[in-house]
Scaffold this motif. Structure first.
Motif, PDB file in Angstrom:
ATOM      1  N   GLN A 220       0.828  -1.202   0.000  1.00  0.00           N
ATOM      2  CA  GLN A 220       0.000   0.000   0.000  1.00  0.00           C
ATOM      3  C   GLN A 220       0.862   1.253   0.000  1.00  0.00           C
ATOM      4  N   THR A 221       1.927   1.259   0.810  1.00  0.00           N
ATOM      5  CA  THR A 221       2.786   2.446   0.844  1.00  0.00           C
ATOM      6  C   THR A 221       3.511   2.632  -0.478  1.00  0.00           C
ATOM      7  N   ARG A 222       3.902   1.553  -1.129  1.00  0.00           N
ATOM      8  CA  ARG A 222       4.548   1.669  -2.444  1.00  0.00           C
ATOM      9  C   ARG A 222       3.589   2.259  -3.467  1.00  0.00           C
ATOM     10  N   LYS A 223       2.317   1.822  -3.417  1.00  0.00           N
ATOM     11  CA  LYS A 223       1.333   2.363  -4.346  1.00  0.00           C
ATOM     12  C   LYS A 223       1.115   3.849  -4.086  1.00  0.00           C
ATOM     13  N   LYS A 224       1.072   4.249  -2.827  1.00  0.00           N
ATOM     14  CA  LYS A 224       0.895   5.659  -2.487  1.00  0.00           C
ATOM     15  C   LYS A 224       2.059   6.496  -2.986  1.00  0.00           C
ATOM     16  N   ILE A 225       3.259   5.984  -2.832  1.00  0.00           N
ATOM     17  CA  ILE A 225       4.457   6.710  -3.278  1.00  0.00           C
ATOM     18  C   ILE A 225       4.437   6.873  -4.781  1.00  0.00           C
ATOM     19  N   LYS A 226       4.033   5.831  -5.512  1.00  0.00           N
ATOM     20  CA  LYS A 226       3.961   5.908  -6.960  1.00  0.00           C
ATOM     21  C   LYS A 226       2.929   6.930  -7.383  1.00  0.00           C
ATOM     22  N   LYS A 227       1.789   7.000  -6.681  1.00  0.00           N
ATOM     23  CA  LYS A 227       0.744   7.947  -7.039  1.00  0.00           C
ATOM     24  C   LYS A 227       1.217   9.381  -6.802  1.00  0.00           C
ATOM     25  N   LYS A 228       1.978   9.607  -5.722  1.00  0.00           N
ATOM     26  CA  LYS A 228       2.468  10.954  -5.427  1.00  0.00           C
ATOM     27  C   LYS A 228       3.458  11.422  -6.456  1.00  0.00           C
ATOM     28  N   LYS A 229       4.261  10.506  -7.010  1.00  0.00           N
ATOM     29  CA  LYS A 229       5.255  10.874  -8.005  1.00  0.00           C
ATOM     30  C   LYS A 229       4.614  11.312  -9.298  1.00  0.00           C
TER      31      LYS A 229
END
Length: 172
Positions: free
Chosen positions: A162-171
């Protein structure tokens, strides 16, 4: 007749005569040279050349791995003759994994040994997961003794994803 029981690589290393080589080819090769010759450790004390021959420095990788597996079994077994319990199996797999990792460092294009390594890692992961479920104290002691990273639980894995997906979305 002593030369007949020495392993073939050992005979090649010392470049013995062709008669000695023929003699070694006729007799079956025995991996435990010291036991085949019935040499006691006190007989090796005085002779440096025999000590070098019978040390693990001149052994092939298969013999070295057998010795390491036997040492691991002795270290982890709960009672005499215990070779099938989960901690012992994990220890044996760890020895094989270390050997395959070293092999893959030397031969990076060897895909079959890489596949074997990945399969062993997966088997060890399943054994560790079982041990964690059954005996948590033994699981932690095995991790500490074998210097293995602890398994990530399913909850931790979901959180990481979930945190990886959030980081990708922020980028984006």
């Amino acid at each position: 007749m002593i030369l007949a029981h020495l392993s073939r690589p050992l005979l090649r290393r010392f470049r013995l005569t062709s008669a000695a080589r023929k003699l070694s080819n006729e007799v079956k090769w025995r991996p435990a040279v010291r036991e085949a010759l019935e040499i006691r450790p006190d007989q090796l004390d005085g002779n440096e050349h025999l000590q070098k021959i019978f040390s693990l420095d001149y052994a092939n990788q298969r013999e070295v791995n057998k010795v390491k597996v036997q040492e691991m079994i002795k270290r982890l077994q709960a009672r005499e003759g215990d070779i099938g319990s989960t901690p012992v199996q994990v220890g044996i797999m760890s020895v094989r994994i270390k050997a395959l990792q070293e092999h893959n460092r030397l031969h990076p294009k060897d895909k079959s040994s890489l596949r074997r390594l990945l399969m062993l890692l997966d088997q060890r992961k399943h054994q560790l997961r079982y041990l964690k479920r059954v005996d948590l104290h033994r699981y932690h002691s095995i991790l500490k003794e074998l210097e293995i990273k602890p398994l990530k639980s399913d909850i931790e894995m979901r959180y990481l994803m979930q945190t990886r997906k959030k980081i990708k979305k922020k980028k984006r």
